[in-house]
Scaffold this active site. Structure first.
Site, PDB file in Angstrom:
ATOM      1  N   LYS A   1      -6.370   3.713 -20.892  1.00 26.14           N
ATOM      2  CA  LYS A   1      -6.574   4.321 -22.194  1.00 26.14           C
ATOM      3  C   LYS A   1      -5.253   4.295 -22.981  1.00 26.14           C
ATOM      4  O   LYS A   1      -4.644   3.253 -23.125  1.00 26.14           O
ATOM      5  CB  LYS A   1      -7.122   5.732 -22.029  1.00 26.14           C
TER       6      LYS A   1
ATOM      7  N   ASP B   1      -6.256  16.824 -17.112  1.00 26.21           N
ATOM      8  CA  ASP B   1      -6.487  15.433 -17.503  1.00 26.21           C
ATOM      9  C   ASP B   1      -6.024  15.305 -18.955  1.00 26.21           C
ATOM     10  O   ASP B   1      -6.677  15.800 -19.869  1.00 26.21           O
ATOM     11  CB  ASP B   1      -7.967  15.097 -17.367  1.00 26.21           C
TER      12      ASP B   1
ATOM     13  N   ARG C   1       0.823  -1.214   0.000  1.00 23.65           N
ATOM     14  CA  ARG C   1       0.000   0.000   0.000  1.00 23.65           C
ATOM     15  C   ARG C   1       0.855   1.262   0.000  1.00 23.65           C
ATOM     16  O   ARG C   1       0.429   2.318  -0.467  1.00 23.65           O
ATOM     17  CB  ARG C   1      -0.956  -0.007   1.195  1.00 23.65           C
TER      18      ARG C   1
ATOM     19  N   TYR D   1     -15.144  14.395 -17.874  1.00 24.85           N
ATOM     20  CA  TYR D   1     -15.585  12.994 -17.816  1.00 24.85           C
ATOM     21  C   TYR D   1     -16.644  12.817 -16.720  1.00 24.85           C
ATOM     22  O   TYR D   1     -16.588  13.457 -15.670  1.00 24.85           O
ATOM     23  CB  TYR D   1     -14.358  12.120 -17.541  1.00 24.85           C
TER      24      TYR D   1
END
Length: 395
Positions: A209, A184, A59, A112
């Site tokens: 993507k 972004d 983590r 988005y």
């Protein structure tokens, strides 16, 4: 370990200390491990205190995530980067690290859908307010900024109508107001645009993507100033949003062909957009290469190497024509609620990516019932044009 040890003991410890030999593999090793062992407490403490490089518990970060982060930071020209479990984990960790109760965010209304949900549903519960604007309209952005504005969030190219904000001008506006510009850049990647070079403070990507490129590796990544990245990393750790080793490893494999793929995506989208613009069944094409695009000049200035594979177009026949086109294309160009694969896909934004928005908001964004978003892959453009010609013949 003695060969006389019990089989259970030998199985539990098998392969733990196998040296790699002198020859190094061309592909970074996959360390699919959640924890590391240390010879003594002093060694572990040096790593936990940041005095010595190393990894302890997944983590807090791991080898494969670090390799991906270094690669993205290098490509973006950033001081550092931090990977997360998804693109939404990346932007959520960023906002939570850099804004607090009473603060204000200015964001592109064309953002988005997941980002819109974060801004409109989750942040208000924490006392963080948002004003939505058209990021391509500098005057509107300027009117929205307040003394409490901490972040200006925009997309390098918007989804789905591919609008093109002027990043250098937005950076100047944000900085003059004491805010940070966060971009972004999922649609463009550092192969086509590096927002930090245009004044942005942070840039983030949804890894599945274009960075990964094959609809396989999950994750998100944020790059920028080392101090800001460290704050975001703490947020990622606290939220348990760390990217898994295997996804980081796969993303790095895809990243190696990024430049080649983005050139092919850009070429294909430009040619397909040109074809669609002349087709009688199509009423409008949204692509920055088109002379009727509202930010064509900005796109030419910021994107000399192309704008990637994203475009959208409207069918004269509306929703019924959309259904017919999807059926005729079949498996050639499949319906898929994502983007940026090496193979071309399409989606109907009004009922998928933007389905949560009311009708009047959809209309304001230009998301009509007849709008299709096309993610052009790396196929030969003439093949795609042939398939679209056949599928559009009945419209």
């Amino acid at each position: 370990m003695s060969s006389r040890s019990h089989l259970t003991t030998r199985a539990a410890r098998a392969g733990a200390h196998s040296p790699p030999g002198e020859a190094l593999p061309l592909v970074p090793a996959l360390h699919q491990a959640t924890v590391h062992g240390y010879p003594d407490l002093a060694s572990l403490h040096r790593v936990l205190d940041g005095e010595q490089h190393g990894h302890a518990y997944y983590r807090f970060g791991h080898y494969n995530g670090q390799v991906l982060e270094q690669a993205v930071a290098d490509l973006e020209g950033a001081d550092g980067a931090v990977a997360s479990a998804s693109g939404m984990a990346a932007i959520s960790s960023t906002v939570l690290a850099l804004a607090e109760a009473g603060d204000h965010v200015v964001a592109d209304r064309n953002a988005y859908g997941g980002t819109r949900s974060l801004l409109g549903v989750d942040l208000p519960r924490l006392g963080i307010t948002t004003t939505l604007v058209d990021a391509a309209d500098l005057a509107e952005v300027g009117r929205a900024v307040t003394p409490r504005t901490r972040l200006v969030l925009v997309e390098a190219l918007t989804n789905p109508t591919v609008r093109v904000p002027d990043l250098p001008a937005l950076a100047e506006l944000a900085h003059n107001s004491g805010a940070r510009l966060v971009v972004d850049a999922t649609f463009v990647t550092p192969a086509l645009l590096r927002p930090l070079e245009h004044g942005a403070d942070l840039v983030w990507h949804s890894v599945p993507k274009y960075l990964g490129g094959h609809s396989a590796a999950m994750g998100g990544v944020v790059a920028g100033d080392a101090g800001l990245v460290d704050r975001i990393r703490q947020s990622v750790v606290h939220l348990g949003a760390t990217l898994g080793p295997f996804d980081a490893w796969m993303a790095l494999l895809g990243l190696k062909t990024l430049g080649l793929r983005m050139r092919a995506h850009s070429r294909g989208a430009t040619e397909v957009a040109g074809f669609l613009a002349l087709h009688p069944a199509v009423t409008r094409v949204h692509h920055p290469s088109r002379p009727d695009h509202p930010q064509a000049g900005t796109a030419a200035r910021l994107y000399p190497d192309g704008t990637g594979g994203m475009l959208s177009f409207e069918l004269a026949g509306g929703r019924r024509a959309v259904d017919d086109l999807i059926a005729r294309l079949g498996h050639a160009i499949p319906l898929s609620p994502s983007l940026a694969d090496v193979a071309t896909t399409l989606v109907h934004p009004a009922t998928t990516t933007h389905r949560s928005l009311p009708v009047d908001e959809l209309e304001a964004l230009g998301v009509t019932g007849g709008l299709i978003r096309l993610s052009v892959g790396i196929e030969e453009p003439s093949d795609l044009i042939g398939e679209l010609t056949t599928a559009l013949a009945g419209n």
